[in-house]
Design a protein around this motif. Structure first.
Motif, mmCIF file in Angstrom:
data_model
loop_
_atom_site.group_PDB
_atom_site.id
_atom_site.type_symbol
_atom_site.label_atom_id
_atom_site.label_comp_id
_atom_site.label_asym_id
_atom_site.label_seq_id
_atom_site.Cartn_x
_atom_site.Cartn_y
_atom_site.Cartn_z
ATOM 1 N N ILE A 124 2.733 -0.689 0.451
ATOM 2 C CA ILE A 124 2.527 0.624 1.041
ATOM 3 C C ILE A 124 2.309 0.442 2.542
ATOM 4 N N ALA A 125 3.122 1.101 3.350
ATOM 5 C CA ALA A 125 2.971 1.052 4.806
ATOM 6 C C ALA A 125 2.502 2.424 5.273
ATOM 7 N N ILE A 126 1.310 2.476 5.820
ATOM 8 C CA ILE A 126 0.759 3.725 6.338
ATOM 9 C C ILE A 126 1.025 3.750 7.839
ATOM 10 N N LYS A 127 1.736 4.755 8.280
ATOM 11 C CA LYS A 127 2.019 4.936 9.703
ATOM 12 C C LYS A 127 1.447 6.288 10.078
ATOM 13 N N ALA A 128 0.457 6.279 10.955
ATOM 14 C CA ALA A 128 -0.312 7.496 11.190
ATOM 15 C C ALA A 128 -0.916 7.504 12.591
ATOM 16 N N TYR A 129 -1.489 8.644 12.923
ATOM 17 C CA TYR A 129 -2.251 8.738 14.155
ATOM 18 C C TYR A 129 -3.455 7.788 14.038
ATOM 19 N N PRO A 130 -3.994 7.334 15.147
ATOM 20 C CA PRO A 130 -5.151 6.427 15.112
ATOM 21 C C PRO A 130 -6.364 7.032 14.396
ATOM 22 N N LYS A 131 -7.046 6.169 13.662
ATOM 23 C CA LYS A 131 -8.292 6.521 12.971
ATOM 24 C C LYS A 131 -9.293 5.391 13.179
ATOM 25 N N ASP A 132 -10.565 5.680 12.947
ATOM 26 C CA ASP A 132 -11.578 4.642 13.061
ATOM 27 C C ASP A 132 -11.461 3.664 11.885
ATOM 28 N N ASP A 187 3.915 9.846 20.335
ATOM 29 C CA ASP A 187 4.961 8.875 19.993
ATOM 30 C C ASP A 187 5.433 8.971 18.552
ATOM 31 N N PHE A 188 4.693 9.693 17.713
ATOM 32 C CA PHE A 188 4.956 9.671 16.273
ATOM 33 C C PHE A 188 6.371 10.116 15.916
ATOM 34 N N ASN A 189 6.829 11.235 16.451
ATOM 35 C CA ASN A 189 8.168 11.716 16.104
ATOM 36 C C ASN A 189 9.247 10.714 16.471
ATOM 37 N N LYS A 190 9.174 10.186 17.676
ATOM 38 C CA LYS A 190 10.214 9.273 18.148
ATOM 39 C C LYS A 190 10.168 7.913 17.446
ATOM 40 N N LYS A 191 8.976 7.409 17.164
ATOM 41 C CA LYS A 191 8.842 6.062 16.610
ATOM 42 C C LYS A 191 8.753 6.004 15.092
ATOM 43 N N VAL A 192 8.415 7.130 14.448
ATOM 44 C CA VAL A 192 8.262 7.110 12.992
ATOM 45 C C VAL A 192 9.149 8.158 12.318
ATOM 46 N N ARG A 193 8.956 9.426 12.647
ATOM 47 C CA ARG A 193 9.682 10.487 11.941
ATOM 48 C C ARG A 193 11.203 10.364 12.087
ATOM 49 N N CYS A 205 -0.428 -2.295 -11.876
ATOM 50 C CA CYS A 205 -0.124 -3.629 -11.355
ATOM 51 C C CYS A 205 -1.422 -4.396 -11.118
ATOM 52 N N PRO A 206 -1.344 -5.716 -11.077
ATOM 53 C CA PRO A 206 -2.549 -6.481 -10.769
ATOM 54 C C PRO A 206 -2.909 -6.359 -9.294
ATOM 55 N N GLU A 207 -4.177 -6.532 -8.977
ATOM 56 C CA GLU A 207 -4.652 -6.377 -7.606
ATOM 57 C C GLU A 207 -3.904 -7.284 -6.633
ATOM 58 N N GLU A 208 -3.609 -8.509 -7.052
ATOM 59 C CA GLU A 208 -2.939 -9.455 -6.154
ATOM 60 C C GLU A 208 -1.492 -9.073 -5.847
ATOM 61 N N ALA A 209 -0.962 -8.077 -6.516
ATOM 62 C CA ALA A 209 0.408 -7.624 -6.247
ATOM 63 C C ALA A 209 0.461 -6.536 -5.172
ATOM 64 N N ILE A 210 -0.683 -6.031 -4.756
ATOM 65 C CA ILE A 210 -0.726 -4.887 -3.839
ATOM 66 C C ILE A 210 -0.829 -5.355 -2.387
ATOM 67 N N THR A 211 0.013 -4.775 -1.536
ATOM 68 C CA THR A 211 -0.044 -5.013 -0.101
ATOM 69 C C THR A 211 -0.031 -3.662 0.598
ATOM 70 N N ILE A 212 -0.978 -3.468 1.503
ATOM 71 C CA ILE A 212 -1.077 -2.203 2.246
ATOM 72 C C ILE A 212 -1.259 -2.535 3.724
ATOM 73 N N SER A 213 -0.425 -1.934 4.563
ATOM 74 C CA SER A 213 -0.575 -2.114 6.006
ATOM 75 C C SER A 213 -0.839 -0.768 6.667
ATOM 76 N N VAL A 214 -1.440 -0.824 7.865
ATOM 77 C CA VAL A 214 -1.697 0.381 8.644
ATOM 78 C C VAL A 214 -1.167 0.150 10.055
ATOM 79 N N GLU A 215 -0.278 1.030 10.486
ATOM 80 C CA GLU A 215 0.220 1.013 11.859
ATOM 81 C C GLU A 215 -0.129 2.356 12.483
ATOM 82 N N GLU A 216 -0.714 2.305 13.666
ATOM 83 C CA GLU A 216 -1.143 3.528 14.327
ATOM 84 C C GLU A 216 -0.240 3.858 15.511
#
Length: 76
Positions: free
Chosen positions: A4-12, A49-55, A33-44
């Motif tokens: 899961i790749a989360i691309k969002a506005y900055p958060k704390d 910039d969101f529309n041009k770089k993500v949407r 799925c087992p816990e070791e199979a899950i990968t999650i990243s966060v890009e802010e």
């Protein structure tokens, strides 16, 4: 799997940690799925910039794969 790749506005850091933990828990419970199979990243991205770089490069070309788009379910 799954990745899961989360691309969002900055958060704390606390908000990001709570979100990824809740997503992990849902995947464990619902996806089965087992816990070791899950990968999650966060890009802010700053709002200006969101529309041009993500949407435009990542969302619009994959409209047929979006499960939820702009808050609306794309499935029945």
């Amino acid at each position: 799997m799954p990745y899961i790749a989360i691309k969002a506005y900055p958060k704390d850091e606390e908000t990001k940690k709570r979100a990824v933990e809740q997503i992990r828990d849902v995947l464990l419970k619902t996806w089965g799925c087992p816990e070791e199979a899950i990968t999650i990243s966060v890009e802010e991205f700053p709002p200006e910039d969101f529309n041009k770089k993500v949407r435009e490069p990542e969302i619009l070309p994959k409209l047929d794969k979006m499960m939820i788009l702009d808050g609306k379910k794309q499935y029945k």
